[in-house]
Design an enzyme around this catalytic site. Structure first.
Site, PDB file in Angstrom:
ATOM      1  N   GLU A  47       0.840  -1.203   0.000  1.00  0.00           N
ATOM      2  CA  GLU A  47       0.000   0.000   0.000  1.00  0.00           C
ATOM      3  C   GLU A  47       0.879   1.258   0.000  1.00  0.00           C
ATOM      4  O   GLU A  47       0.610   2.231  -0.729  1.00  0.00           O
ATOM      5  CB  GLU A  47      -0.899  -0.024   1.235  1.00  0.00           C
ATOM      6  CG  GLU A  47      -1.714   1.233   1.464  1.00  0.00           C
ATOM      7  CD  GLU A  47      -2.256   1.295   2.882  1.00  0.00           C
ATOM      8  OE1 GLU A  47      -2.531   2.410   3.348  1.00  0.00           O
ATOM      9  OE2 GLU A  47      -2.389   0.231   3.523  1.00  0.00           O
ATOM     10  N   ASP A  51       0.800   3.909  -3.094  1.00  0.00           N
ATOM     11  CA  ASP A  51       0.424   5.304  -2.867  1.00  0.00           C
ATOM     12  C   ASP A  51       1.377   6.243  -3.595  1.00  0.00           C
ATOM     13  O   ASP A  51       0.958   7.224  -4.220  1.00  0.00           O
ATOM     14  CB  ASP A  51       0.427   5.598  -1.364  1.00  0.00           C
ATOM     15  CG  ASP A  51       0.143   7.050  -1.061  1.00  0.00           C
ATOM     16  OD1 ASP A  51      -0.977   7.510  -1.326  1.00  0.00           O
ATOM     17  OD2 ASP A  51       1.050   7.732  -0.548  1.00  0.00           O
ATOM     18  N   ASP A 120      -7.142   1.385   0.452  1.00  0.00           N
ATOM     19  CA  ASP A 120      -5.813   0.861   0.813  1.00  0.00           C
ATOM     20  C   ASP A 120      -5.452  -0.349  -0.054  1.00  0.00           C
ATOM     21  O   ASP A 120      -4.304  -0.497  -0.493  1.00  0.00           O
ATOM     22  CB  ASP A 120      -5.795   0.458   2.291  1.00  0.00           C
ATOM     23  CG  ASP A 120      -5.859   1.657   3.221  1.00  0.00           C
ATOM     24  OD1 ASP A 120      -5.689   2.796   2.746  1.00  0.00           O
ATOM     25  OD2 ASP A 120      -6.100   1.450   4.426  1.00  0.00           O
ATOM     26  N   GLU A 123      -4.413   0.660  -3.565  1.00  0.00           N
ATOM     27  CA  GLU A 123      -3.020   1.104  -3.582  1.00  0.00           C
ATOM     28  C   GLU A 123      -2.065  -0.085  -3.523  1.00  0.00           C
ATOM     29  O   GLU A 123      -1.025  -0.091  -4.207  1.00  0.00           O
ATOM     30  CB  GLU A 123      -2.755   2.048  -2.410  1.00  0.00           C
ATOM     31  CG  GLU A 123      -3.422   3.408  -2.573  1.00  0.00           C
ATOM     32  CD  GLU A 123      -3.174   4.328  -1.400  1.00  0.00           C
ATOM     33  OE1 GLU A 123      -3.297   5.550  -1.586  1.00  0.00           O
ATOM     34  OE2 GLU A 123      -2.870   3.830  -0.287  1.00  0.00           O
TER      35      GLU A 123
END
Length: 230
Positions: A47, A51, A120, A123
């Protein structure tokens, strides 16, 4: 092929990119499942990577396509596309929730449709794509997923400040002001908040890891539904 393998293959088809099966499995593993399975690895490191990949891809896309926009407007548009609410919308668009590995508690409290978990995991999938297929493939995936959001200029203001946008929409349509109700569930270290916002006779629900995030998610859902009806 097992049912699980078949389901993952279906997800890979939806994504249109070849992701290493082990990395994909890791990307779909929520910490609640990992804890119940004896402390196996979960998706938070992926994650973190995803991101960064997401932010870079969207930033470059906006900078290149909109040479007329200043830094403030570019930042506003990027924030509206990479927000938890926006990423959860993208995740729902590919049915990501059905593939998640969740602990029993999250299963019982609707974790497969929680904005925070979906965002989440989205990502993490981007991070897994980066490691499996490289930066170009990861960037292409990001842009395919978020292009509908980038092409919808009306979403920028609402996504940035959905509570104000909803309040203004209610006033324009002579509806009663939005009223919010908050509930919380889960242990202190993993609290999940659920907000219900009522405007007139219409109610929408949203969730998040904070009261503010949950209210924003509920407000944006309500704004979209009411805007479509107007």
């Amino acid at each position: 092929m097992t049912d699980v393998s078949h389901e993952r293959a279906t997800l890979v088809d939806k994504l249109g990119v070849d992701i290493d099966p082990e990395l994909l499995s890791l990307a779909l593993t929520h910490r609640s499942y990992a804890y119940e399975a004896g402390g196996i690895p979960h998706n938070e490191r992926l994650e973190f990577l995803g991101d960064s990949v997401l932010g870079q891809a969207v930033t470059v896309r906006l900078f290149t396509v909109h040479p007329d926009l200043d830094e403030g407007e570019l930042a506003k548009r990027r924030a509206s596309v990479v927000s938890t609410v926006a990423l959860a919308e993208v995740a729902r668009g590919i049915g990501l929730g059905e593939y998640l590995l969740l602990g029993r508690g999250e299963q019982q409290t609707g974790g497969r449709d929680k904005d925070s978990i979906l965002a989440d995991t989205m990502e993490a999938v981007i991070g897994a794509t980066y490691l499996s297929a490289g930066p170009d493939a990861a960037t292409s995936l990001v842009l395919r997923l978020v292009e509908p959001l980038l092409q919808d200029p009306e979403r920028y203001g609402a996504a940035m400040d959905p509570k104000t946008s909803l309040q203004e929409l209610a006033a324009r349509n002579s509806l009663s002001p939005p009223v919010y109700a908050i509930e919380a569930a889960g242990p202190d270290h993993d609290r999940v908040f659920t907000a219900a916002v009522t405007v007139g006779e219409f109610t929408a629900v949203g969730s998040g890891s904070s009261k503010k995030q949950a209210e924003m998610a509920a407000a944006l859902t309500a704004w979209r539904e009411l805007s479509a009806r107007a």
